[in-house]
Design a protein around this motif. Sequence first.
Motif, PDB file in Angstrom:
ATOM      1  N   GLU A  93      -5.812  -4.806 -15.155  1.00  6.54           N
ATOM      2  CA  GLU A  93      -4.982  -4.991 -14.287  1.00  6.54           C
ATOM      3  C   GLU A  93      -3.903  -5.762 -15.086  1.00  6.54           C
ATOM      4  OE1 GLU A  93      -5.316  -4.644  -9.898  1.00  6.54           O
ATOM      5  OE2 GLU A  93      -5.586  -6.826 -10.395  1.00  6.54           O
ATOM      6  N   ASN A 132       5.239   0.390  -3.292  1.00  7.72           N
ATOM      7  CA  ASN A 132       3.756   0.182  -3.561  1.00  7.72           C
ATOM      8  C   ASN A 132       4.068   0.242  -5.447  1.00  7.72           C
ATOM      9  OD1 ASN A 132       2.713   0.530  -0.671  1.00  7.72           O
ATOM     10  ND2 ASN A 132       2.535   2.909  -0.639  1.00  7.72           N
ATOM     11  N   GLY A 151      -0.519   4.797  -1.071  1.00  3.52           N
ATOM     12  CA  GLY A 151      -0.084   3.753  -0.396  1.00  3.52           C
ATOM     13  C   GLY A 151      -0.922   2.724  -2.118  1.00  3.52           C
ATOM     14  N   ASP A 152      -0.651   1.278  -2.080  1.00  5.03           N
ATOM     15  CA  ASP A 152      -0.549   0.807  -2.756  1.00  5.03           C
ATOM     16  C   ASP A 152      -1.844   0.480  -4.020  1.00  5.03           C
ATOM     17  OD1 ASP A 152       0.191  -1.082  -5.631  1.00  5.03           O
ATOM     18  OD2 ASP A 152       0.856  -2.412  -3.681  1.00  5.03           O
ATOM     19  N   ASN A 202      -2.960  -2.056  -5.664  1.00  4.54           N
ATOM     20  CA  ASN A 202      -3.787  -3.394  -5.351  1.00  4.54           C
ATOM     21  C   ASN A 202      -2.735  -3.952  -4.429  1.00  4.54           C
ATOM     22  OD1 ASN A 202      -0.868  -4.065  -6.665  1.00  4.54           O
ATOM     23  ND2 ASN A 202      -1.917  -3.516  -8.626  1.00  4.54           N
ATOM     24  N   ASP A 203      -3.321  -5.446  -4.220  1.00  9.22           N
ATOM     25  CA  ASP A 203      -2.445  -5.128  -3.041  1.00  9.22           C
ATOM     26  C   ASP A 203      -1.205  -6.828  -3.631  1.00  9.22           C
ATOM     27  OD1 ASP A 203      -3.448  -7.806  -4.767  1.00  9.22           O
ATOM     28  OD2 ASP A 203      -5.147  -8.969  -3.154  1.00  9.22           O
ATOM     29  N   ARG A 204      -1.074  -5.795  -4.680  1.00 10.58           N
ATOM     30  CA  ARG A 204       0.371  -7.146  -4.713  1.00 10.58           C
ATOM     31  C   ARG A 204       1.153  -5.605  -4.759  1.00 10.58           C
ATOM     32  NH1 ARG A 204       0.139 -11.610  -7.887  1.00 10.58           N
ATOM     33  NH2 ARG A 204      -1.607 -12.181  -8.065  1.00 10.58           N
ATOM     34  N   PRO A 205       2.518  -5.708  -3.946  1.00  9.45           N
ATOM     35  CA  PRO A 205       3.597  -5.287  -3.601  1.00  9.45           C
ATOM     36  C   PRO A 205       4.625  -5.054  -4.691  1.00  9.45           C
ATOM     37  CG  PRO A 205       3.590  -6.815  -2.577  1.00  9.45           C
ATOM     38  CD  PRO A 205       2.669  -6.992  -2.563  1.00  9.45           C
TER      39      PRO A 205
END
Lengths: 350, 95
Positions: free
Chosen positions: A221, A168, A181-182, A184-187
Amino acid sequence: MRGLRLGLLVAVFWPTVGLVGQTADDPAVRVMGFGDFNYLLTELDRPEGFKMGQMVGHAIANIDEGLTFFGEISVTGKDTGYSIEVERAQVRYDFSDLFKISAGRFHTPVGYWNATFHHGSWLQTSVARPEMIKFGSRLIPTHFVGLVAEGGLPTSPLGLGYSVGMGNGRAANIARAGDAGDVNDRPAFVAKVRSRPISIVGLEVGASFYADRLLAHDLSEANERIYAVHAVLDRDAPEILAEYTRVNHDPVTGSGSIPGSDAWYVQVGYRLPGAYSEVKPYARVEQVIVPSGEDIFAPLAMNYDGIVAGVRYDPGIFLALRLEYRYEQFEGLETTSSLYAQASFVLAGS
Amino acid sequence: MVRATVLALVTIAAVGPIVSTVGAQTTEAVAIVVHPDVDVDNLSLDQLRSIFLAERQYWEDRSQITLLVRAAITPERDLVLSQIYSMSGDQYRRY
């Protein structure tokens, strides 16, 4: 995984038993504890006096053949009371020496110290971690939630090994891992290679890489890339630990790259011979350098210079006493001196 | 069924099949013994070190290695620390 190894092997030389070791009839769960108690005198604007340190519990469970669980919980004394934290919780399945896969919360396999000396200050030579990798550090994400694969070629002369992980990354508070959880959608990805030549016990050289997209304090970001190298001789006489880390941030939107941050430390120690073998003097020089144009880190005032000198005295099997002097300069402050005294110990379980 | 197999360090007077000996310069020879089911008939010092350091935890047939070592009060402990781990007792405990 040093803590896990310690848990598995500590019984081997336990002085009160005869032929012992890890067998199918062993208890399914082993537990260990660590603790420390401190006294502080300092020129910093911090409360002085006696301080409760951190109490740490380890539990290692053999769930099934090749399947283990490891958990680490800490209880830390703070001004507002005691905080309880799940530091590590890992389920691991071993396919072979070359491939072991784990899921859970880890100490991020970046560099050496963070993946070797875990909670429980008895494990390390000095009172505390270097500034760059202290728990709660914003420079390097010390914890990592996700999947990690690791392994090695134990029969190779160079003792090559690796760790790779996906998880995450940092939470919105960049000092914390993304436990829920993360953001954002970038692991986040982490990779580490190391060489630990079996003929020179304690020698390790390695390189690490960490990549994530983090959420900055202004809610923008940025892509984060961390490069780290280390070279250590982790022995008692001598002990030489050296790490260097570079952190680069690139805004996702806006005007390209911003200057990178650097951090390093070198620690040396030497356990005295003969009748003084309980005594181990040590010293460390360290620095965290954040340029003023670094949009993510610079507002957090993270620049730091430190010189640490101390003596560790081991009067008992699982007891260490330390006296440590620190000469430090935190960003925006004058140089300060501090004196730490610490008693740290191990509670070895079954 | 647990497939773990055993690597034991015992004094030579108590051995079964001897795989390899180390510490010939010591007054009491020491033998490394493996379970008869394990297809290993020789171990170098580096191989032995990788097992004791937990770098190697599986045999070639992927069965898990289980270490059995006699008590700390026996001579084998000093030999293992000096010859295999290359560590002091304190450093071993920290490891």
